[in-house]
Design a protein around this motif. Structure first.
Motif, mmCIF file in Angstrom:
data_model
loop_
_atom_site.group_PDB
_atom_site.id
_atom_site.type_symbol
_atom_site.label_atom_id
_atom_site.label_comp_id
_atom_site.label_asym_id
_atom_site.label_seq_id
_atom_site.Cartn_x
_atom_site.Cartn_y
_atom_site.Cartn_z
ATOM 1 N N ASN A 1 0.847 -1.192 0.000
ATOM 2 C CA ASN A 1 0.000 0.000 0.000
ATOM 3 C C ASN A 1 0.883 1.242 0.000
ATOM 4 O O ASN A 1 1.807 1.349 0.795
ATOM 5 C CB ASN A 1 -0.908 -0.009 1.243
ATOM 6 N N ARG A 2 0.600 2.202 -0.919
ATOM 7 C CA ARG A 2 1.436 3.406 -1.016
ATOM 8 C C ARG A 2 1.324 4.244 0.257
ATOM 9 O O ARG A 2 2.218 5.025 0.563
ATOM 10 C CB ARG A 2 1.025 4.262 -2.226
ATOM 11 N N PHE A 3 0.197 4.113 0.970
ATOM 12 C CA PHE A 3 0.066 4.775 2.263
ATOM 13 C C PHE A 3 0.600 3.857 3.357
ATOM 14 O O PHE A 3 -0.067 3.639 4.358
ATOM 15 C CB PHE A 3 -1.402 5.110 2.561
ATOM 16 N N CYS A 4 1.789 3.288 3.153
ATOM 17 C CA CYS A 4 2.252 2.341 4.171
ATOM 18 C C CYS A 4 2.563 3.118 5.441
ATOM 19 O O CYS A 4 3.022 4.264 5.431
ATOM 20 C CB CYS A 4 3.395 1.482 3.657
ATOM 21 N N ALA A 5 2.242 2.473 6.569
ATOM 22 C CA ALA A 5 2.280 3.138 7.873
ATOM 23 C C ALA A 5 3.704 3.532 8.257
ATOM 24 O O ALA A 5 4.677 2.954 7.773
ATOM 25 C CB ALA A 5 1.690 2.206 8.921
ATOM 26 N N ALA A 6 3.811 4.505 9.158
ATOM 27 C CA ALA A 6 5.114 4.974 9.630
ATOM 28 C C ALA A 6 5.963 3.825 10.193
ATOM 29 O O ALA A 6 7.140 3.700 9.828
ATOM 30 C CB ALA A 6 4.915 6.073 10.672
ATOM 31 N N ASP B 1 -9.588 -5.226 0.841
ATOM 32 C CA ASP B 1 -8.920 -4.001 1.261
ATOM 33 C C ASP B 1 -7.512 -4.318 1.757
ATOM 34 O O ASP B 1 -7.345 -4.957 2.792
ATOM 35 C CB ASP B 1 -9.720 -3.316 2.381
ATOM 36 N N THR B 2 -6.498 -3.875 1.013
ATOM 37 C CA THR B 2 -5.107 -4.091 1.417
ATOM 38 C C THR B 2 -4.730 -3.065 2.475
ATOM 39 O O THR B 2 -4.790 -1.863 2.229
ATOM 40 C CB THR B 2 -4.179 -3.951 0.200
ATOM 41 N N SER B 3 -4.344 -3.540 3.630
ATOM 42 C CA SER B 3 -4.056 -2.662 4.766
ATOM 43 C C SER B 3 -2.812 -1.828 4.550
ATOM 44 O O SER B 3 -1.951 -2.139 3.723
ATOM 45 C CB SER B 3 -3.902 -3.518 6.020
ATOM 46 N N THR B 4 -2.721 -0.745 5.314
ATOM 47 C CA THR B 4 -1.537 0.105 5.320
ATOM 48 C C THR B 4 -0.432 -0.466 6.195
ATOM 49 O O THR B 4 0.658 0.075 6.248
ATOM 50 C CB THR B 4 -1.908 1.486 5.904
ATOM 51 N N ASN B 5 -0.707 -1.533 6.931
ATOM 52 C CA ASN B 5 0.212 -1.987 7.971
ATOM 53 C C ASN B 5 0.641 -3.443 7.860
ATOM 54 O O ASN B 5 1.380 -3.932 8.718
ATOM 55 C CB ASN B 5 -0.448 -1.781 9.353
ATOM 56 N N ASP B 6 0.185 -4.158 6.811
ATOM 57 C CA ASP B 6 0.526 -5.572 6.657
ATOM 58 C C ASP B 6 2.000 -5.854 6.905
ATOM 59 O O ASP B 6 2.870 -5.253 6.268
ATOM 60 C CB ASP B 6 0.272 -6.023 5.208
ATOM 61 N N SER B 7 2.264 -6.812 7.774
ATOM 62 C CA SER B 7 3.645 -7.230 8.007
ATOM 63 C C SER B 7 3.660 -8.707 8.365
ATOM 64 O O SER B 7 2.854 -9.159 9.176
ATOM 65 C CB SER B 7 4.272 -6.439 9.166
ATOM 66 N N PHE B 8 4.576 -9.430 7.768
ATOM 67 C CA PHE B 8 4.776 -10.834 8.125
ATOM 68 C C PHE B 8 6.265 -10.999 8.426
ATOM 69 O O PHE B 8 7.105 -10.733 7.575
ATOM 70 C CB PHE B 8 4.335 -11.747 6.977
ATOM 71 N N ALA C 1 -7.493 2.894 0.690
ATOM 72 C CA ALA C 1 -7.997 2.501 -0.630
ATOM 73 C C ALA C 1 -7.224 3.212 -1.747
ATOM 74 O O ALA C 1 -6.957 2.630 -2.801
ATOM 75 C CB ALA C 1 -9.490 2.809 -0.742
ATOM 76 N N ILE C 2 -6.840 4.459 -1.519
ATOM 77 C CA ILE C 2 -6.020 5.173 -2.497
ATOM 78 C C ILE C 2 -4.668 4.468 -2.619
ATOM 79 O O ILE C 2 -4.152 4.250 -3.716
ATOM 80 C CB ILE C 2 -5.812 6.643 -2.067
ATOM 81 N N GLY C 3 -4.132 4.071 -1.468
ATOM 82 C CA GLY C 3 -2.791 3.491 -1.429
ATOM 83 C C GLY C 3 -2.669 2.155 -2.131
ATOM 84 O O GLY C 3 -1.611 1.809 -2.625
ATOM 85 N N TYR C 4 -3.769 1.373 -2.148
ATOM 86 C CA TYR C 4 -3.671 0.061 -2.805
ATOM 87 C C TYR C 4 -4.303 0.050 -4.190
ATOM 88 O O TYR C 4 -4.508 -1.007 -4.776
ATOM 89 C CB TYR C 4 -4.235 -1.065 -1.922
ATOM 90 N N ALA C 5 -4.562 1.239 -4.739
ATOM 91 C CA ALA C 5 -5.264 1.308 -6.029
ATOM 92 C C ALA C 5 -4.404 0.832 -7.196
ATOM 93 O O ALA C 5 -4.913 0.619 -8.290
ATOM 94 C CB ALA C 5 -5.745 2.729 -6.289
ATOM 95 N N GLY C 6 -3.117 0.665 -6.961
ATOM 96 C CA GLY C 6 -2.272 0.159 -8.036
ATOM 97 C C GLY C 6 -1.533 1.243 -8.807
ATOM 98 O O GLY C 6 -1.006 0.972 -9.881
ATOM 99 N N VAL C 7 -1.512 2.462 -8.282
ATOM 100 C CA VAL C 7 -0.686 3.507 -8.905
ATOM 101 C C VAL C 7 0.660 3.446 -8.170
ATOM 102 O O VAL C 7 0.839 4.022 -7.103
ATOM 103 C CB VAL C 7 -1.347 4.895 -8.779
ATOM 104 N N ASP D 1 3.162 9.409 -5.010
ATOM 105 C CA ASP D 1 3.833 10.036 -3.864
ATOM 106 C C ASP D 1 2.760 10.603 -2.940
ATOM 107 O O ASP D 1 2.173 11.647 -3.215
ATOM 108 C CB ASP D 1 4.762 11.141 -4.375
ATOM 109 N N VAL D 2 2.505 9.906 -1.849
ATOM 110 C CA VAL D 2 1.378 10.300 -0.999
ATOM 111 C C VAL D 2 1.631 11.620 -0.280
ATOM 112 O O VAL D 2 0.691 12.259 0.195
ATOM 113 C CB VAL D 2 0.992 9.200 0.018
ATOM 114 N N THR D 3 2.857 12.075 -0.226
ATOM 115 C CA THR D 3 3.112 13.352 0.449
ATOM 116 C C THR D 3 2.608 14.540 -0.374
ATOM 117 O O THR D 3 2.615 15.678 0.096
ATOM 118 C CB THR D 3 4.611 13.556 0.747
ATOM 119 N N GLN D 4 2.170 14.299 -1.612
ATOM 120 C CA GLN D 4 1.618 15.368 -2.435
ATOM 121 C C GLN D 4 0.090 15.361 -2.432
ATOM 122 O O GLN D 4 -0.546 16.156 -3.138
ATOM 123 C CB GLN D 4 2.096 15.221 -3.897
ATOM 124 N N LEU D 5 -0.495 14.451 -1.674
ATOM 125 C CA LEU D 5 -1.932 14.179 -1.807
ATOM 126 C C LEU D 5 -2.776 14.945 -0.790
ATOM 127 O O LEU D 5 -2.412 15.057 0.375
ATOM 128 C CB LEU D 5 -2.124 12.660 -1.637
#
Lengths: 411, 411
Positions: free
Chosen positions: A54-59, A232-239, B331-337, B341-345
């Motif tokens: 996820n591009r919004f991956c958590a801190a 829904d792919t989470s922002t925090n998935d970790s294995f 949902a934005i983060g896993y959309a496949g783009v 760069d989420v810091t611009q969003l």
């Protein structure tokens, strides 16, 4: 509501030499709830992980990746810290600072560098992490550190999970016993794209770092990356896989019999933990295995399997035990395999042949479909008739309770 | 449960010269229900359509495409026939034979060739079409043929729709009035990929066939192809535009002012009909507009808009009026783009600025989010900060009633 998911019995969870677990009630989101976990590793341990795409991956995920890249034999990963109640995702710069502060606080307590800590968070997105309460809870977690604490560890990482998820197994390699124990949590925002939030697996074999890195990727693709609850792919998935190196079994390369034996054990345990997440999926009443065979490649089989597994219409039909199986054909048809010839396609529900060459099988009786639909465990099998590749996905149905749980989650 | 969807008033639906509509109760699936519709066209009419890209496209859809390809000025399309209660999809060779038989029966009654008929079906997939009852109902439908029958036509094509969907509008071109009337139906398995099941739009302008073919594609991509209820692309989606050629307005090319005026009118009516489907989406309580701006191209904006619109977690949060807006970021983060760069969003809910540069806006107050979430119409606006392209999708929430409706649909 969990589907055929036995409660883990604390006595049956085997301690893994070289790892200690300590839990705390830090009041991250709610009081009187185990919500903080520290896992402390022996200096001999190797650790690796796969994380959400996820591009919004958590801190904390960003920091984990950085710390795993920086690790060395001289400065190995010494501890993991997990909080529930807050995902620390969508939190920008201050979120990163909070994750960093978590590592610094734990490093001080364990007398190591912050880069030797891996932080994890799960819970609500877009809310500031209550860093003061988290840091204040760390001494309690350290006070509880012991090897035989896996059951509490599983309890400490739960969010909407109705049950803790944990399992152990042992495998004999070169006459020596290797012990593996793992924990995981779900239960919504589950369509892992690398791995799920969260799975932790520890074993006492000694595994060289590059071998462990390969192992985790191979296993994730056949376990945690094969489950979906709601797409829904989470922002925090970790294995995370940890090898403490205390069992006297040394796995130095991936083309050895030792690797093969260990791989089977790790894969088996990971599939069990991944399936536990589906069995406890939000509102789940059915456990469904979707197998697509006779494809040109695994990717197109996977596309079709996910298309079926994510269709709200398919999922609600299974919830209702209603053999409205045309919905499966529709989901196959829009999966995006553009040159699919549906006249070569066959569909089975367990042992019942439903569709033959793309149309209803002449002998198919609705009573037979109905019989299978009433079961709590069902296999949907699709044969594409255009190759020899296959893929399997595990999923659950979509019930009233999924809506209730997610309409109420934060309240 | 429909969201701000006024009942169409029969007197306000304007007849379109050159098209007559006749309905029947044929007992296709249930008795005492309007379930069959015939639309008869003047010989001057041009007709075109766009259809589902589902690989399991229904037998009538296959025949429609074939008949539209075969049509000529000497052998124009003379009539459309629509049944509800059965989709005639996933029915193999016998399904095709049944669709063919439908055309033959109607052609005999109207004294034309079977290729001059377009057949449509909607309802349950994978069940044989009750062709005898359908054919037996045709004379009743023909007996009811009249121009001023659009309201009954809208009623005749409903399945799980709670309301008929119909609208009219007029546009003046070169001093002459052109009248347009359309009908549509939903209400589940709605994520059109070409067009929705079903939309029919008639007008009395004269439009050359290639111009009409272009018009329908352009309009579909900005109307019916911009809605989603559950992400399930139907096997039967069809959007048909008919130009009867009786108004004295002649549109001969797509670079004329006449085309521009007609395009605006057709697009406006099509968007209205498409949005009606969302407003009456299965179990819908909210109507949501998802707009993604500042993208590199329309395709990536569309990907992200659909990712938000299909997320069960986003949809249930809107149902609950719970501003759990981190789910939108996920949902934005896993959309496949992949290079996003989420810091611009930036993310807005109506006029409320929720996320700035990828993190929670410092001034964002949950009370503001809550205020918007309680409305029945909400705009989610995402600014990607990487270009000037944009896309808009219309969707609805996911409620208990969606599950109830789809768990009970066939019973």
């Amino acid at each position: 509501m969990a589907v055929n998911l036995p409660l883990p019995i604390p006595e049956k969870l085997t301690a893994v030499a070289g790892i200690e677990l300590g839990h705390a009630e830090a009041g991250i989101r709610k009081a009187d709830r185990k919500d903080l976990l520290v896992m402390k590793l022996a200096p001999t341990a190797t650790v690796t992980g796969v994380f959400t795409k996820n591009r919004f991956c958590a801190a904390p995920v960003q920091l984990c990746k950085e710390h795993l890249t920086k690790r060395s034999d001289k400065a190995p990963i010494r501890a993991l810290v997990v909080n529930t109640g807050n995902a620390n995702a969508g939190t920008g710069e201050s979120g990163l600072a909070n994750a960093q502060q978590t590592c610094e606080a734990l490093a001080r307590l364990l007398d190591c560098a912050p880069e030797q800590i891996l932080p994890f968070s799960t819970g609500v997105i877009l809310e500031p992490l209550p860093i003061d309460r988290l840091v204040a809870g760390l001494p309690q977690a350290i006070g509880n550190l012991k090897s035989d604490n896996w059951h509490n560890a599983a309890l400490s990482i739960m969010t909407t999970d109705t049950q803790p998820k944990a399992a152990s197994r042992q495998v004999t390699i070169n006459g020596k016993t290797v012990t593996l124990t793992g924990i995981s949590k779900g239960a919504g925002m589950i369509k892992p794209n690398m791995a799920t939030m969260l799975g932790f697996l520890a074993m006492d074999a000694k595994v060289a770092q590059p071998v462990l890195d390969k192992l985790v990727r191979d296993v994730a693709d056949r376990s945690f990356n094969c489950i979906t609850i709601d797409g829904d792919t989470s922002t925090n998935d970790s294995f995370i896989v940890m090898a403490t190196g205390t069992a006297g079994v040394d796995v130095t390369a991936d083309n050895t019999p030792e690797y093969a034996a260990l791989y089977d054990a790790v894969l088996g345990l990971s599939q069990e933990l991944a399936q536990m997440i589906v069995r406890d999926g939000e509102g789940a009443t059915k456990f469904m295995t979707v197998t697509v065979e006779e494809g040109r490649d695994a990717e197109e089989c996977r596309k079709i399997a996910y298309s079926i597994a994510h269709s709200p219409l398919v999922k609600t039909a299974f919830y209702a035990s209603d053999p409205n199986l045309g919905r499966i054909l529709a989901a196959i048809g829009y999966a995006g395999v553009d040159d699919l010839d549906v006249t070569q396609l066959n569909l089975y529900l367990d042992d019942v042949w439903v569709a033959k060459n793309g149309g209803r099988h002449p002998d198919y009786q609705e009573a037979d479909g109905q019989r299978v639909m009433k079961q709590s465990e069902i296999t949907i099998r699709v044969k594409l008739g255009r190759g020899s590749a296959a893929s399997t996905i595990w999923t659950c149905d979509l019930s009233h309770d999924y809506v209730s749980i997610n309409a109420d989650y934060r309240s």
